[in-house]
Design an enzyme around this catalytic site. Sequence first.
Site, PDB file in Angstrom:
ATOM      1  CG  PHE A  16      40.113  22.068  45.418  1.00  0.00           C
ATOM      2  CD1 PHE A  16      41.270  22.345  46.132  1.00  0.00           C
ATOM      3  CD2 PHE A  16      39.001  21.620  46.107  1.00  0.00           C
ATOM      4  CE1 PHE A  16      41.315  22.177  47.499  1.00  0.00           C
ATOM      5  CE2 PHE A  16      39.037  21.448  47.475  1.00  0.00           C
ATOM      6  CZ  PHE A  16      40.200  21.726  48.169  1.00  0.00           C
ATOM      7  N   GLY A  17      39.285  24.189  41.188  1.00  0.00           N
ATOM      8  CA  GLY A  17      39.729  24.462  39.827  1.00  0.00           C
ATOM      9  C   GLY A  17      38.674  24.140  38.787  1.00  0.00           C
ATOM     10  CG  ASP A  38      35.428  18.021  49.717  1.00  0.00           C
ATOM     11  OD1 ASP A  38      34.403  18.337  50.362  1.00  0.00           O
ATOM     12  OD2 ASP A  38      35.818  18.662  48.723  1.00  0.00           O
ATOM     13  N   GLY A  69      33.382  20.915  34.006  1.00  0.00           N
ATOM     14  CA  GLY A  69      33.101  21.013  35.429  1.00  0.00           C
ATOM     15  C   GLY A  69      33.905  22.123  36.086  1.00  0.00           C
ATOM     16  CE  LYS A 118      41.109  18.758  40.388  1.00  0.00           C
ATOM     17  NZ  LYS A 118      40.379  18.288  41.587  1.00  0.00           N
TER      18      LYS A 118
END
Length: 289
Positions: free
Chosen positions: A66-67, A191, A62, A83
């Site tokens: 954000f990363g 979010d 993924g 992540k």
Amino acid sequence: MLSSQLLEDPSRVRSSQEMATSASGGRTQENKPSILSTLPKHLPLDFLKSITDQFSEKRVIGEGAFGTVYKGTAPDGETIAVKKLAENSPLPRDKAFNNEVQNIMALHHENVVKLVGYCHESQKKVVQNNGRYIVADIVESVLCYEYLPGGSLKKNLFGDTKMDWDTRFNIIKGICEGLLFVHSIPIVHMDLKPENILLDSNMVPKIADFGLSRLFGQEQTRMNTQNVVGSYGYIAPEYLYRGEISTKSDIYSLGVLILETTTREENCRGNKPSAEQFIKKVTGNFLNN
């Protein structure tokens, strides 16, 4: 901050866990001991590199603002999601890292993704600066979560998978229960969208990605900011135009998410989604069914 106190005081962590168990209907999950359970929560960077094949592209499961998320496999075969935070994320990397660790490390609920470890470590690297090569300390920020093989709700809703209504209803119900628990802390997620809802092998939804989250004081109900960051199409109007943050910000996003899950009609296509177009499509979907 409440979450910092939870991390520093083990008795408060136990209290938080008991509250979470109660909120999830008394359900607990017993796992056999693993290598990860014997390691401290702060995981060595070399260990994370090892289990992701040096953050190999073949391990990517993924990517987001954000990363990048990698599939990590521990020596005992346990799988986790790793992540690696990006340097150019919408929020400063250190801020996003602190939000995740402080706000969800002590949380345990069936519908909130579990943070199993983190890494904030500097290593010396040779980098180019003004035409010269220098040795600099580069900080890597990494977050590790339980691995959820079902993928994101977005992929399942708008991809080739066709989820039946019972499955979608249970997903909506799980998201609502998870958000109710998060708001009871009180934390505002900020979010909430299909990309940030992950599904386990039984299609149980887990709220993920707390990089923009805000922790409120126990008596606090709202705050204001001039730095509006989020996903267009899911941002509440009062936050978008006036910078007002409250649990209602999440409820607006939840409403959009419920409409998307109910109708399988995607709201956010492109950088400037049209709410009017989305409502027409949703209405037409209902009338045609």
